[in-house]
Structure formats: structure tokens, C-alpha cells
Design an enzyme around this catalytic site. Sequence first.
Site, PDB file in Angstrom:
ATOM      1  N   LYS A  71     -14.538 -20.547   9.046  1.00  0.00           N
ATOM      2  CA  LYS A  71     -13.744 -21.228   8.224  1.00  0.00           C
ATOM      3  C   LYS A  71     -12.532 -20.590   7.490  1.00  0.00           C
ATOM      4  O   LYS A  71     -11.641 -21.262   7.301  1.00  0.00           O
ATOM      5  CB  LYS A  71     -14.913 -21.163   6.891  1.00  0.00           C
ATOM      6  CG  LYS A  71     -14.373 -21.821   5.724  1.00  0.00           C
ATOM      7  CD  LYS A  71     -15.526 -22.361   4.567  1.00  0.00           C
ATOM      8  CE  LYS A  71     -16.236 -21.018   4.608  1.00  0.00           C
ATOM      9  NZ  LYS A  71     -15.797 -19.918   4.082  1.00  0.00           N
ATOM     10  N   THR A  73     -10.570 -18.346   9.339  1.00  0.00           N
ATOM     11  CA  THR A  73      -9.710 -18.312  10.291  1.00  0.00           C
ATOM     12  C   THR A  73      -8.945 -19.743  10.329  1.00  0.00           C
ATOM     13  O   THR A  73      -7.702 -19.805  10.330  1.00  0.00           O
ATOM     14  CB  THR A  73     -10.481 -18.144  11.705  1.00  0.00           C
ATOM     15  OG1 THR A  73     -11.100 -16.865  11.773  1.00  0.00           O
ATOM     16  CG2 THR A  73      -9.324 -18.262  12.784  1.00  0.00           C
ATOM     17  N   ARG A  94     -10.295 -15.658  -1.091  1.00  0.00           N
ATOM     18  CA  ARG A  94     -11.187 -14.280  -1.724  1.00  0.00           C
ATOM     19  C   ARG A  94     -10.768 -13.071  -1.096  1.00  0.00           C
ATOM     20  O   ARG A  94     -10.607 -12.987  -0.206  1.00  0.00           O
ATOM     21  CB  ARG A  94     -12.749 -14.688  -1.701  1.00  0.00           C
ATOM     22  CG  ARG A  94     -13.138 -15.900  -2.624  1.00  0.00           C
ATOM     23  CD  ARG A  94     -14.385 -16.183  -2.271  1.00  0.00           C
ATOM     24  NE  ARG A  94     -14.715 -16.534  -0.991  1.00  0.00           N
ATOM     25  CZ  ARG A  94     -15.956 -16.672  -0.399  1.00  0.00           C
ATOM     26  NH1 ARG A  94     -16.922 -16.259  -1.151  1.00  0.00           N
ATOM     27  NH2 ARG A  94     -16.120 -17.158   0.915  1.00  0.00           N
ATOM     28  N   LYS A 105     -20.044  -8.466   8.943  1.00  0.00           N
ATOM     29  CA  LYS A 105     -19.044  -8.840   9.178  1.00  0.00           C
ATOM     30  C   LYS A 105     -17.940  -7.939   9.912  1.00  0.00           C
ATOM     31  O   LYS A 105     -17.239  -8.464  11.026  1.00  0.00           O
ATOM     32  CB  LYS A 105     -18.408  -9.550   8.062  1.00  0.00           C
ATOM     33  CG  LYS A 105     -19.009 -10.787   7.651  1.00  0.00           C
ATOM     34  CD  LYS A 105     -18.042 -11.513   6.621  1.00  0.00           C
ATOM     35  CE  LYS A 105     -18.614 -13.085   6.261  1.00  0.00           C
ATOM     36  NZ  LYS A 105     -17.933 -13.519   5.236  1.00  0.00           N
ATOM     37  N   ALA A 273     -20.888 -16.823  -2.384  1.00  0.00           N
ATOM     38  CA  ALA A 273     -21.348 -18.543  -2.672  1.00  0.00           C
ATOM     39  C   ALA A 273     -22.798 -18.498  -2.774  1.00  0.00           C
ATOM     40  O   ALA A 273     -23.293 -19.570  -3.268  1.00  0.00           O
ATOM     41  CB  ALA A 273     -20.478 -19.226  -1.662  1.00  0.00           C
ATOM     42  N   TRP A 409      -7.561 -19.520  16.406  1.00  0.00           N
ATOM     43  CA  TRP A 409      -7.968 -18.170  16.678  1.00  0.00           C
ATOM     44  C   TRP A 409      -6.954 -17.760  17.953  1.00  0.00           C
ATOM     45  O   TRP A 409      -6.571 -16.687  17.811  1.00  0.00           O
ATOM     46  CB  TRP A 409      -9.614 -18.117  16.935  1.00  0.00           C
ATOM     47  CG  TRP A 409      -9.797 -16.629  17.247  1.00  0.00           C
ATOM     48  CD1 TRP A 409     -10.261 -15.665  16.236  1.00  0.00           C
ATOM     49  CD2 TRP A 409     -10.026 -16.138  18.479  1.00  0.00           C
ATOM     50  NE1 TRP A 409     -10.713 -14.618  16.830  1.00  0.00           N
ATOM     51  CE2 TRP A 409     -10.359 -14.985  18.055  1.00  0.00           C
ATOM     52  CE3 TRP A 409      -9.634 -16.514  19.826  1.00  0.00           C
ATOM     53  CZ2 TRP A 409     -10.879 -13.796  19.245  1.00  0.00           C
ATOM     54  CZ3 TRP A 409      -9.925 -15.429  20.871  1.00  0.00           C
ATOM     55  CH2 TRP A 409     -10.535 -14.281  20.478  1.00  0.00           C
TER      56      TRP A 409
END
Length: 556
Positions: A71, A73, A94, A105, A273, A409
Site C-alpha cells: 500500500k 509503495t 505517517r 517490517k 490503525a 515497485w
Amino acid sequence: MKSDIEIAREAVMRPITEIGEALGIEPDELELYGKYKAKLSDALLERIKDRPDGKLVLVTAINPTPAGEGKTTITVGLGEALGRLGKRAVITLREPSLGPCFGVKGGAAGGGYAQVVPMEELNLHFTGDFHAITSANNLLAAMLDNHIQQGNELQIDPKQVVWKRCLDMNDRALRNIVIGMGKKTDGVVREDHFIITVATEIMAILCLAEDAADLKERLSRMIVAYRYDATPVYAQDLGAVGAMMALLRDAIRPNLVQTIENTPAIVHGGPFANIAHGCNSVRATKAARKLADITITEAGFGADLGAEKFFHIKCRMAGIRPDAVVLVATVRALKYNGGASRYVLAKENMEALKKGICNLEKHIENLQKFGVPVVVTLNRFSGDTDAELQYVRDFCLERGCDFALSEVWEKGGEGGLALAAQLVKTLETKPSDFHLLYDDAAPLKEKIETVAREIYGAGSISFEPQAEAMLGRITEMGYGSYPVCIAKNQYSLSDDPTKLGRPQGFPIHIREVYVSAGAGFVVALTGTILAMPGLPKHPAAERIDVDANGTILGLF
């Protein structure tokens, strides 16, 4: 293909003053943090406040899977592609949290040729915003416990302290602790808790505040504890607001950086979130809309979390109306939702795709309920077959969505040209009729049930007795008009992360409710959602190092 960090290091960055100049920002309206980072000054925000707003586009996604969706990217690549089409675009994101950076990550600034740079600095300390938030939060905690120790004039009940300490790191051992052990002078013994910085109320407040005055007012009304007579104690009662403002003075100013292709990116704030409201700051989004023709922003995790909270919390409070939504999916993730093993997702599997596309279908339906035009984009992988891509395209068009493939990407902005062109066409031909799904005046319980049924697809919604009692108490305290922020796992539409695809008619269980009076919303916790994550068995930190030349290794 080179790694993300290798690609980022080869990027030819322009001085941040030049990025600002392209947006009409004077050099003295930026507060420089080195050559490639800057904060937007209050003087700039004041100067541009009366300009007309550009278009606002939200990028969201299906529920995340181990297959990856990309998302952020897509958000970055779309902004780059719009620039190639001659549009003045600004990306608003963010800030990455150190917790997931060292946990799973390894980084959160996009990927491949659609990244925000400088990559290492963005993923680590950046401009110090998160450190300032952590310090302000823990200063308040220290002043609270000091007040109890020094005579407790406010009659705070130590068993009803609700303010938690924080750390921007995944550390499960700190979830439940005991403080004040030792001598009498070491404090009052009580149970305490840590949460991750991105789940704190101060993080939410920083992202929702319109300006410094609003920030200060919101900080003052944060509830930190309850007295023996059950009345609330606020941060202002402890005399802590001024000192917190001193720590947050610079943190409230949005940060300006750039992408690999020198597209402007305003990166500010970072609530998760799944346990918070998942959007970058209102100040960043509003500034971008004054500076750009099109602002591309994103909200965390799937549309059931990030998009719902973007609409019901951020848009409601800030008076923002999105013009379109880009919904990100991958063929691999859809096949995973259809029961395919994560180890064979590169092979064509029409049966799994047809079974798992129901997850995408539900997110399309949800977004359309808000009256916003939807563009679905597939983040294309090399193993995706023509049959699979065509099936998803037809599926989306049949449901009234526009559609485009994306290869950002691998190709950066060039790989997002089809998506950017489709988005521009959607913005020009499909006006937004944005509206919310519940009113301020609706009871809190009804608001929770509306989200659970309309967005998640739940059947029954049950409440722990203490949660139901707290809803009544919050309403009596005058916070019944607040929107709700439901903390739920990100992997499923339900509160059970193992239920993939599109579960329907399932029960949702609300185990705890509390009010974030300063942020302006009521939090409802479902299932086993935790505000302090833990590290995996083999965290990303094990692969991160610094070589003899001082070069950081292992970020990705």
C-alpha cells in the site's frame, strides 16, 4: 533486482530547499534538519491557509497477508507517476515506528523504485518527533506518580490510574509491570503498563490537532486517572501541559522530504490503525492540499481499519472530504485469502483467486457506502498470469469500480502511469458524494455496532459487563458525541485473525472501552488486540548492523 536500501542509496536526492521551491515554498519558510529534511514552518502554514484545496485521494488496501500488498509503495509510486503526467502532487504519509522496523517490517518507506528518502533516517530517528511524543507521555506519567507520592492532594485512586507509560519499541515484557518497589521514597507501589508510542493518546492528538493552540487544549483535557470518588483527573490538574508543550513544540510541525524521483512527501505522525486511528497528521494533509493539485495520502492496514477511521475520525474532525479512494490488492494476497498456501502463490490458481476475491469485494462495498469513487489497483508481480489479471479487472468493473495495474515497485513512476491516468480520469468524471455512516448524536453503543455490522460484516456484538458500564459512564461524562475507534486485528474482517476471506454473521466481542478525551474519540478493544506488540522469534533487528564505514545494513 537490487534491495530497497541499495536502490535508496543510489537515489540522486535534491536539496530539500529545491523540493520546497518547486511547491512555492521560500527557503526561510523551512526549518532545516540537514540537507534533505525540513519542517514546514508555522509562517508557511499561516501564509497558505486561505488557498483553495487541491484534490484529496486516499490509498487503502485489502486485509494484509504474508503475501504482501504494498500500500505505501503504491502511494509513493502513484505520486511519482502523477508528477510524470505534469500534475503537482504531494504524498502525505505517517512516520515509521521503531517497533515494527526492528520487529517484522524492517522499514516502512515504500519499496523498490517507489520509496521515500533518505530511507535510513526516515526509518530510524528522523526529526525526533516520536522521541518527543514518548518524552511528553512519560513526563506526564512521572508527574502523576510524583503527585501521588507527594501527598496526593487530588485524591487519585492508584487503582484507577489509566495513563500508561510508553516506548517506541515492541517489548511484551513491559505490558504489565509493578512500579514503586523498594523504599518508601521510591514511590507508591502499584500496577502499571507500557504501550507502544504509536498507540498513545498524545500521538493521536498530535495527528488531529489543527495548530499549537488546539494541541495545548487537547493535551489539557486528557484523562490520566480517577479519584476515589470516581471523578476524572485531567493532565491540566497535574500542571503538566506547559512542559509537554515545550517537548512537542517542534514535533507538531510537518516534515518535508522527497521520493526517489524527487516528488515532495510530507511525512508526519504515525498512529497504528489496528490500535489507534491510523492516519498521518491533519496539519500535513491540509498543508499538502494547499500546496498541490492532488494530495495522495494513506491510512494503515486494510480499509476496514485505516479507511474507516480516516473517514469517521479524521475527516469528521478536520472537515475533510476525500475525492477518491485507491484500493490496493495483489493476486497473491487474494489467492491466500482463498486458501492457497503462501509457498505456492506464484503459480496460477484460478480456483483460489475466485474464492479469495470476496475479501476485495467486501472492501469495495464498504468504500462505496461512503459515497467515494473507487479505483482498484493490482500491485503486479511477475508470476501473475493474464487470466488472473483479467479476472480481477472484470470483477472490479462489474462492481462499478475503475481499475488499473501498477508496477511501481519495479519501475517507479513509470510503472504507475496507467494508475495515475485512470485516477485523473476518475477525479474528472466521478464527483465524490462523501458521507459518514453514523451521526455524532448516535449512542456510542450504536456507533460501535454500526461499524461492526456495516464494515466488518458481524452478526452479533457482545460487550463485557465492565465495557457496557463504561459506555454509560463515558456518556454521563459528556463524551457520548465522540466517534469510536475500534481496536481490532488487521488480518481479518472479524476479531479472529484466522478467519480469512469474507467471514459473515460472526460475533464481535468488545472486552474494554475507554475515552481518549483529548484526542476526541472513544476506544473499543476487541478480541486479543494488544497496545504493546511483541517481537517475533527472529526479529528484523537480528539482520540490522553497521559496517566499518558506518553504513547501516539490513534495513529493507
